[in-house]
Structures are given as C-alpha cells and as structure tokens.
Design an enzyme around this catalytic site. Structure first.
Site, mmCIF file in Angstrom:
data_model
loop_
_atom_site.group_PDB
_atom_site.id
_atom_site.type_symbol
_atom_site.label_atom_id
_atom_site.label_comp_id
_atom_site.label_asym_id
_atom_site.label_seq_id
_atom_site.Cartn_x
_atom_site.Cartn_y
_atom_site.Cartn_z
ATOM 1 N N GLU B 60 0.822 -1.210 0.000
ATOM 2 C CA GLU B 60 0.000 0.000 0.000
ATOM 3 C C GLU B 60 0.855 1.258 0.000
ATOM 4 O O GLU B 60 0.525 2.245 -0.668
ATOM 5 C CB GLU B 60 -0.956 -0.011 1.194
ATOM 6 C CG GLU B 60 -2.057 -1.071 1.107
ATOM 7 C CD GLU B 60 -1.593 -2.479 1.446
ATOM 8 O OE1 GLU B 60 -0.455 -2.639 1.928
ATOM 9 O OE2 GLU B 60 -2.362 -3.441 1.220
ATOM 10 N N HIS B 129 -11.867 -6.430 7.527
ATOM 11 C CA HIS B 129 -12.575 -6.121 6.280
ATOM 12 C C HIS B 129 -13.812 -5.292 6.591
ATOM 13 O O HIS B 129 -14.815 -5.375 5.885
ATOM 14 C CB HIS B 129 -12.966 -7.413 5.543
ATOM 15 C CG HIS B 129 -11.791 -8.239 5.132
ATOM 16 N ND1 HIS B 129 -11.128 -9.066 6.003
ATOM 17 C CD2 HIS B 129 -11.140 -8.334 3.952
ATOM 18 C CE1 HIS B 129 -10.124 -9.656 5.372
ATOM 19 N NE2 HIS B 129 -10.107 -9.226 4.129
#
Lengths: 366, 325
Positions: B60, B129
C-alpha cells in the site's frame, strides 16, 4: 554497471591507475569546484548563525559535497531531483539562489515556502527540485512514481532521488526500489552512505556487505562508488541516467562517503564516535581532492582560490544581510495552501486568530 | 436514466473521467486484468490499456507513494486500496506527504489524487474487512474526505473528486456496493464536493449521517414516524471534509434536536467533532443534548457485527431519548 568500488580520483588528487577522467570542459570543472566550495562555506556560516541564535536549526553536508554535486551534474534540466535534506549543493548547481535559501532559513516573507517549514526544507518546482520532508525515506516512493509517470508518458526524463544509508532500513526504500524494478522506472536511487544515522553506525543498519548489493535482490543494477570522488560519482550517475533514458530501468548507487560534521546543529557526535575516525576521513575530503587535481592540471591556483574564497564570503554575507532584514509573511498565508481554496472552517480560524491579535494590539495600546 | 448499483456507478465514473482526461490513471492490486476484487475497475484495462490501468505489487505504501509521484508529475492518479483496513502501511505517505505537499512547498507542488477504498462492515468481514477509518483522515489537514451513500452520488462525487486539485480519500461503503441501486445520470456527471443533501425532511429531530448508515436512519425514521410519531429530518453529509455546516445549521435551527450516526467508533469519531461544532454554533437552538449512535469503542467484531453497527433499534431509542429529554 562495474563490480566493486568505483574510484577515479584518489584522495591525493591523482587519477587511479587504469581509470579515465570523464570528459568535462574546464569551465564546468571550475563551476563544480565553486559550487562545492560554496556549499561548504554556506554550511559553516549557517552553523555559526544557528549558534548565534539567528536561525533555529541547520543541517549541512560537510564531506558529502562530491556525492551530491557530482551526481546532480549528470542530469539535464528536464530531469527531476528528489532531495533528502542535505542536497543544497544539488539545488545550488541547478540555480537555486543563495538569497532564496537564506529567506527559507529565516522563514520570512520572501521565503518561497512562506515560512512553513524548519530550515533546510526548501522546494523549487521551477527547478524540478522536490519539496523536502523530514521523515527518513519518505521521498523514495514518490521518486519511483515520478519516474513511472515519465515512463507512462513516454518522455526520456530521469529522476534522481537522494537518501542516506539509514533510510535503506525503512520500508519505503524497499517498496520504492521494488516498484521501480517491476516497472523499470527511470529512477536513480542515490544512497549517500555517510556511515552515520545520527549515532547509529552503518553496521547497525544492515547485515548486507554493502548497500549497492541490495539492488541484486530487486533485479536492478547496483554500483558502489567512492562518494568523495566527484569524477567517480559523476561517471556512474551519468551511466545510470543514460540507462534510464534508454528504458533500461533504475539503478541503485551507493556513494561511500562520510558525515564529517554533526547530524545537525542539534547533535554532538563526540558522544558516540572517535575523533580518530573523523580525522581519517578528513584526509579523504572531496573538496581537497578535487582542488589538488584542478591545480595539478593547471586549471586552478592558490591565488584564484583565495579570490574565490573572498567572493563566496561576500556572496554569503550579502544574501544574509538582504534576507535577515525581511519580516515574516502575513498571517493570512498561514491558512493558505492547506487545500487549493481556503475552506469555511479555516476562514473561521483565521478570523479567530485576527480577533485575538486585534485584542492584543488594543491592550498594548492601553 | 439507467439503474445501477454503486459498483457500476463507480466504474461508470472512472470510465467517463478517463475518457475525458488522459491524465487520469488507475493503479492498485488486482485492478487491471481482473478488474478489482469488487469489480469496480472491470473493463477499464481492456479499454485504456496497461499505461492507464496498472496492476501493482502488493504494498500500500508503494501504491500511494507512486501515486504521489504521478500527481507531482502532473497526472491524476486514482489509486485503489483493496480494503480501508489495509490503508495503514500507506498512512505515512498520505498524512506526511500527500496531505502536506501543497502547504509545505508554499503552493509550488500539489497532489491531486483520489484514493478509493471500500470501508465499513456488515459483510461478515471481522476486524480486517470492516473498518471505517474516516476520522484519521478528517483529522489530517490537507485532505478532502468523501463518502457516498447511493449510486448517483457515488458517480457524481467520484467524478468531482477526480477533477479536484486536492488529495481526496474516497470511502466506498462496501455493504452498499450491490445493495444500493438507483438511477444514475449518463455521461459526465458531477456532484459538487462540500454539499450535503437533505434526504428526508422532518421537524422534530435532525439526524446527521453519511455512508451506509444513511439507509439505516431512513428505515428508523419511517418506523419512528409511524410508531412513535416523531418527524425526523436526515442529512447525508456526502463530503466529510470540508463538510456542509450551513445545511446542518439550517436543519438544527428548525428541529432543535440532533442525533449523529456513524459506523466508526465513538471515541474521537467524526460525531464528536460535529457535536462540538454544533455546541459552539447553535447551543441556544438546542432543546436536548446532541446524541451519538455509533460503533462501539471496540475492534470491529465478527459475530456481533449487527449489534455493533448503528441499527434501527438503537437509532429509535436515541430519537425517543432526544424527544423525551
């Protein structure tokens, strides 16, 4: 890229056996020497200025001038420089003015970054010289990104990014070099291995034999060069730039040098390293080495040198005198450039600050 | 107007803006040939090719760091972070670099980019998530933060974000991705950033909310009207920074009662900021304390996710508490 340490100019100013001095015209040679000397004298003068309390902080590059200026000299104007915080020499070589630099040290109204960062954190978009941030290694990933953008746009621009050996321990170094390898970006990763990250020696950063060897794992070229040899640094960077322009991808250059001074004015290296070590490296000084070469070749002499020293002294004095007189930016600028337009909550906060200041003024009058 | 879900609307916005401006480039994990794990970038690789839609290594910080470089160069990158829960490796690049670039360079450099990332729970995703990290980014000067609640806004706000000259964190409530359907204007369509929308008019209590919770509050408001006789006005903020204070104040001055609802944890959540600001600006208009219905101050749970999320029961209870104060 060659194996082993590349060195063209020896510490005694003589050319290493079997090595060829790169073809640089005498005018440019003198200019390079001038920028190196200017860089050195600016660092010395500004450190004194900090001691006198006239600026808050200073971070210099004494001993690392060849690594910085020799590499920047390998670029063209269209190429990008993404600095760490010791690359004043590269900025000066690009044409960054001493006056602009001094204005930034004082954070005054003429400071092109409007007094927003501590000394040595200037930026120059018109020179394609990046904005400096303090967190170590943060600039490396976006140097990959600039290179990636240039590649996607099909230009032959290269990006030279600087960082120290301490930064190679950061995750940002890894992701940046890894991405650059995958996309073959025209990025030159120049590690100024100056042996010390504040008090942490090079051995504490990595168990790798060298920094350059890390390139292998990323599938890119790596080379180690004597960072105090301006010809060596220029040559390997030039080769890396040529490779980048040909679409052959990134290069990791380890310029082996030494931080002769403190990390910054906030540091005292006597607490953690031996004077002997420092003295040993002083004998390998990049500036002395280059001067000896220039004199031996007949390009330079002591008389010229004395004249240049005087010229530089006056130049620094003039820039300081002119910039120190300038007051701070207007208070409005404090709330500008957070976003492209000043949003409602910042307008309110500016008003709040103004009201307090007005109140202050009224009370002082009374 | 065609009917779309949010995924289709996001895809439509990306496609439309990429056709309009060749500086718009997408990058992220699995966004290319695969079209993204949620299929938001489906078909874009085929239409625009590998120089506009880039599959990246799994990092990321590298995705956002590269995007910053692309933005500095003059492109308009739209990086995707696969789940907002995974944005933290890039936090330094967002908070110390992208957000400060304009300010710290005195306006010489800018970082126009849109970081798209699915957020929020309700999909049986557990800790990693389901997170709603908007407060970190609202707290960081130099970023805009946007969260749509329906397909039409998703398209319009995403297009506006791509055209914006600032770094934008664009949070997509993933449990609405396929659940929220609606008409979406064809072609170029922009919803101005910084403008909230009154999605339900009412007189007794104002609910300030955004994202997936907008739908929960709409259901709770219907029940409250029918069963409790409470008339609820609902404001969908849409842009969280800079948020639309005027629309909130107009409503609060009318109702005198405020409920703030979001999925993110309560402690230092965006609701705290909204509440403090309303106290500063509208205290004398308030007839009850400002209440918050939010996620609890625990890591996002798996089994009890529907107890964690602001649900209809908790919202109705809070509405009653506000009225009965």
């Amino acid at each position: 890229m060659p194996e082993g340490l590349v060195r063209i100019l020896r510490p005694d100013g003589k050319v290493e056996k079997g090595q060829k001095v790169p073809s640089i015209n005498p005018k440019d040679l003198i200019h390079l020497y001038r920028v190196m000397l200017l860089n050195r004298r600016v660092d010395e003068r500004m450190t004194t200025l900090q001691r006198q309390g006239r600026i808050g902080f200073y971070i210099g590059s004494v001993g690392e001038e060849a690594a910085i200026i020799g590499s920047a000299f390998a670029l063209e104007e269209k190429d990008w420089i993404i600095p760490c915080y010791r690359e004043l020499g590269a900025a000066l070589l690009r044409g960054f003015s001493l006056f602009e630099f001094c204005c930034q040290l004082f954070g005054n109204a003429q400071d092109s970054i409007k007094g927003r960062q501590m000394p040595n954190h200037y930026a120059s978009a018109k020179l394609r010289f990046g904005s400096i941030s303090s967190p170590v290694g943060n600039q490396i990933p976006y140097a990959t990104g600039i290179g990636l953008a240039a590649r996607l746009r099909g230009t032959a621009e290269a990006v030279l990014v600087y960082f120290g050996e301490g930064a190679t321990s950061e995750g940002d170094f890894h992701v940046a070099v890894n991405f650059a390898g995958v996309y073959k970006t025209p990025t030159i990763f120049l590690c100024r291995n100056n042996q010390w990250a504040i008090s942490m020696p090079r051995e504490l950063q990595t168990a790798s034999k060298s920094i350059a060897i890390k390139a292998k794992a990323y599938g890119i070229e790596g080379v180690q060069v004597d960072g105090n040899d301006i010809f060596g640094v220029y040559s390997v960077t030039r080769e890396a730039v040529d490779r980048a322009r040909r679409g052959e991808g990134p290069t990791l250059i380890e310029a082996v040098t030494y931080r002769l001074g403190a990390h910054s004015t906030s540091d005292d290296p006597r607490a953690y390293r031996d004077d002997e070590e420092v003295e040993g490296w002083k004998e390998k000084d990049p500036l002395c080495r280059f001067k000896l070469y220039l004199m031996a070749e007949g390009h330079w002499g002591e008389e010229k040198d004395a004249y240049l020293e005087e010229e530089i002294k006056n130049e620094i004095q003039a820039a300081l005198k002119k910039s120190e007189r300038i007051g701070p930016p207007s208070i409005d600028t404090m709330f500008e450039d957070v976003l492209d337009r000043v949003p409602w909550h910042l307008k309110e906060q500016l008003e709040e600050l103004r009201r307090v200041q007005e109140l202050d003024a009224v009370q002082q009058e009374a | 107007m065609p009917t779309m879900n949010i995924i289709q609307a996001v895809n439509d916005a990306l496609r439309t803006e990429m056709r309009r401006d060749d500086r718009v480039v997408i990058l992220g994990q699995d966004v290319g040939k695969f079209g993204g794990v949620f299929r938001a970038t489906q078909g874009l690789f085929e239409e625009f090719g590998p120089n506009r839609v880039l599959d990246t290594p799994l990092a990321e910080a590298g995705i956002i760091g590269s995007a910053i470089g692309m933005a500095l160069y003059g492109l308009r990158p739209v990086p995707e972070i696969q789940f907002a829960d995974f944005i933290y490796p890039a936090f330094d690049q967002i908070v110390n670099e992208a957000s400060k670039m304009r300010y710290r360079s005195g306006g010489q450099y800018a970082c126009p980019m849109v970081i798209r990332t699915p957020c929020g729970g309700g999909i049986r995703g557990g800790h990693y998530h389901s997170q709603s990290p908007e407060a970190y980014f609202i707290h960081t000067p130099g970023l805009k933060v946007v969260m749509p609640s329906n397909p039409s806004d998703a398209k319009g706000l995403l297009s506006a974000s791509i055209r914006d000259d600032n770094p934008v964190i664009f949070l997509e409530p993933k449990r609405l991705y396929r659940a929220a359907r609606g008409e979406v204007p064809e072609g170029e369509y922009v919803v101005e950033l910084g403008k909230a929308k009154v999605v339900r008019e009412g007189d007794d209590v104002t609910i300030v909310t955004y994202g997936a919770v907008v739908h929960t509050t709409l259901q709770a408001a219907e029940k409250a009207a029918q069963e409790d006789g409470i008339s609820v006005e609902i404001i969908d903020l849409r842009t969280l920074l800079p948020y639309d204070i005027d629309t909130i104040l107009i409503s609060v001055m009318k109702t005198g009662r405020v409920l703030i609802a979001h999925e993110a944890a309560k402690m230092c959540g965006f609701g705290a900021e909204l509440s403090a600001t309303l106290n500063e600006k509208a205290l004398l208009h308030l007839q009850a304390p400002i209440l918050r219905v939010t996620g609890f101050d625990i890591p996002f749970p798996y089994t009890f996710e529907h107890e964690y999320l602001p649900n209809e029961k908790r919202l109705r209870k809070a509405l009653q508490d506000s009225i009965n104060f």
